[in-house]
Design an enzyme around this catalytic site. Structure first.
Site, PDB file in Angstrom:
ATOM      1  CB  THR A 196      -0.918   0.056   1.241  1.00 19.16           C
ATOM      2  OG1 THR A 196      -0.092   0.152   2.406  1.00 19.16           O
ATOM      3  CG2 THR A 196      -1.805  -1.165   1.345  1.00 19.16           C
ATOM      4  CE  LYS A 197       2.910   1.191   4.513  1.00 14.85           C
ATOM      5  NZ  LYS A 197       3.890   0.633   5.412  1.00 14.85           N
TER       6      LYS A 197
END
Ligand SMILES: *Cc1c(COP(=O)(O)O)cnc(C)c1O
Length: 397
Positions: A196-197
């Site tokens: 998700t980064k």
């Protein structure tokens, strides 16, 4: 219970963006001679160094591993103290436990939800008088919004404290005109490339530092304390070209070449990712204006990487109102999340002596916090849907 395929109308709170270039980059490595620690690692390290302006970058298997390695490089050992933000993922604190250190927290700034420089100053004064100063701090750029690095660095320097940025949310953010990772106000910054980064390698992380001794320590730590460089060996044996030496003890925290190739391919898109997230954040700001919500803080001296778009439900019955909002979104197929349950209230940290009320600003924020969906491929139509649901759920009756 049967599992249904995700409906196309479902909106996740986060989603990676993988394109044909990413797939080609990974495929090329799979057909090459190196699956791990090959040329793609060096390349990815150099690209991240160039992007953020750090002298040294060391790829690791996760940000968690990078934080552990950075604290080890800081010389943190049993009996030492490490302070971090209670409003973070547990990794920011756990890394200190790996080193046998005692963890304590610095409460957040209620506007930015970041490790507060004012609280830090107060806590330092108390710690100095009781001879309990920390050896290192792990400060977190929550949601991608840089914390007050300059103020933190000045205070840390007065007391000889090592400063590590948990920059897991902040690749692509800037502070005082420099990218996060440039290291002007810290000893090391650690990025995460978890799915998700800002960019992803599946799992993965990177330590950025301007200090040669820190870089050397992290390099050894990520692979069993082994060096192949004769100048670092205790007993180089020039007649043994196969020689490697284990000169300390470390872990296997290596990133694979497969991941590094994906990282380089993703990094080429980072600015586009961050710009799109910033546009969507600005659209949320507009769409949600005038509601009983605290919207994300904006700072004149920094730019966020917009990893998250956290809102805080305001009002007396905020816990109920937040739950209602979460449920209203879910009923319409919209996933939201809460970042973060304050670390000190986790059972593991309670058992170490922390209590409710220890860090009131983090606890208060948590009571009303909700992270709305934000990701590169989110359509404006979907975002408008989210805004509509939020407006209906939190508008005064
Ligand atoms: C994701 C995250 C981590 C851990 O990153 P990994 O790469 O999954 O180990 C640490 N700190 C924060 C603030 C994070 O969001």
């Amino acid at each position: 219970m049967t599992t249904l395929p995700a409906q196309s109308s479902e909106i996740p709170y986060a989603r990676q963006h993988i394109d044909a270039d990413d797939i080609a980059a990974v495929s090329a490595v799979l057909g090459s001679d190196w699956l791990t620690t090959g040329p793609n690692i060096d390349q990815f390290e150099q690209h991240v160094a160039a992007y953020c302006g750090a002298r040294f970058t060391i790829a690791v298997s996760s940000a968690t591993a990078g934080l552990h390695a950075a604290l080890h490089a800081a010389g943190v050992k049993p009996g030492d103290r490490v302070w971090t933000s209670p409003n973070s993922f547990v990794a920011s604190a756990n890394c200190a436990r790996y080193c046998g250190a005692t963890v304590d927290f610095v409460d957040i700034d209620p506007r930015t939800y970041n490790f507060s420089a004012r609280e830090f100053e107060r806590k330092l004064a108390r710690a100095k008088s009781t001879n309990t100063l920390p050896k290192a701090i792990v400060t977190v750029h929550f949601g991608g919004q840089p914390c007050e690095l300059q103020e933190l660095a000045a205070l840390a320097q007065q007391h000889g404290i090592f400063v590590i940025e948990d920059a897991s949310h902040a690749l692509g953010a800037t502070y005082a005109g420099s990218p996060i990772g440039a290291g002007r106000f810290s000893n090391a910054a650690v990025f995460s490339f978890q799915a998700t980064k800002s960019i992803t390698t599946g799992e993965g992380g990177m330590v950025a530092t301007n200090r040669e001794d820190v870089a050397k320590s992290v390099r050894l730590f990520r692979w069993h304390g082994i060096t192949r460089e004769p100048q670092h060996m205790i007993d180089p044996h020039a007649d043994e070209p196969w020689r490697y030496e284990q000169i300390s003890v470390g872990f296997n925290y290596l990133m694979t070449d497969i991941q590094a190739a994906l990282g380089t391919s993703q990094l080429a898109k980072l600015n586009a990712f961050v710009n799109r997230r910033a546009q969507l954040a600005a659209r949320y700001d507009q769409g949600l204006a005038g509601l009983p919500l605290q919207l994300p803080h904006r700072d004149a001296g920094s730019t966020s990487a917009w990893h998250l778009y956290p809102v805080q439900v305001l009002g007396n019955d905020r816990r109920t109102a937040r739950r209602n909002l979460y449920d209203a979104l879910l009923r319409e197929g919209v996933r939201s999340q809460v970042h973060y349950i304050p670390i000190h209230t986790q059972p593991y940290y309670r058992q170490l002596g922390f209590r409710d009320g220890d860090f009131p600003a983090a606890e208060h924020y948590y009571g009303g916090a909700l992270t709305l969906p934000l990701f590169f491929d989110m359509s404006e139509r979907d975002q408008d849907r989210v805004v509509e649901i939020v407006r209906a759920a939190v508008a005064p009756q």
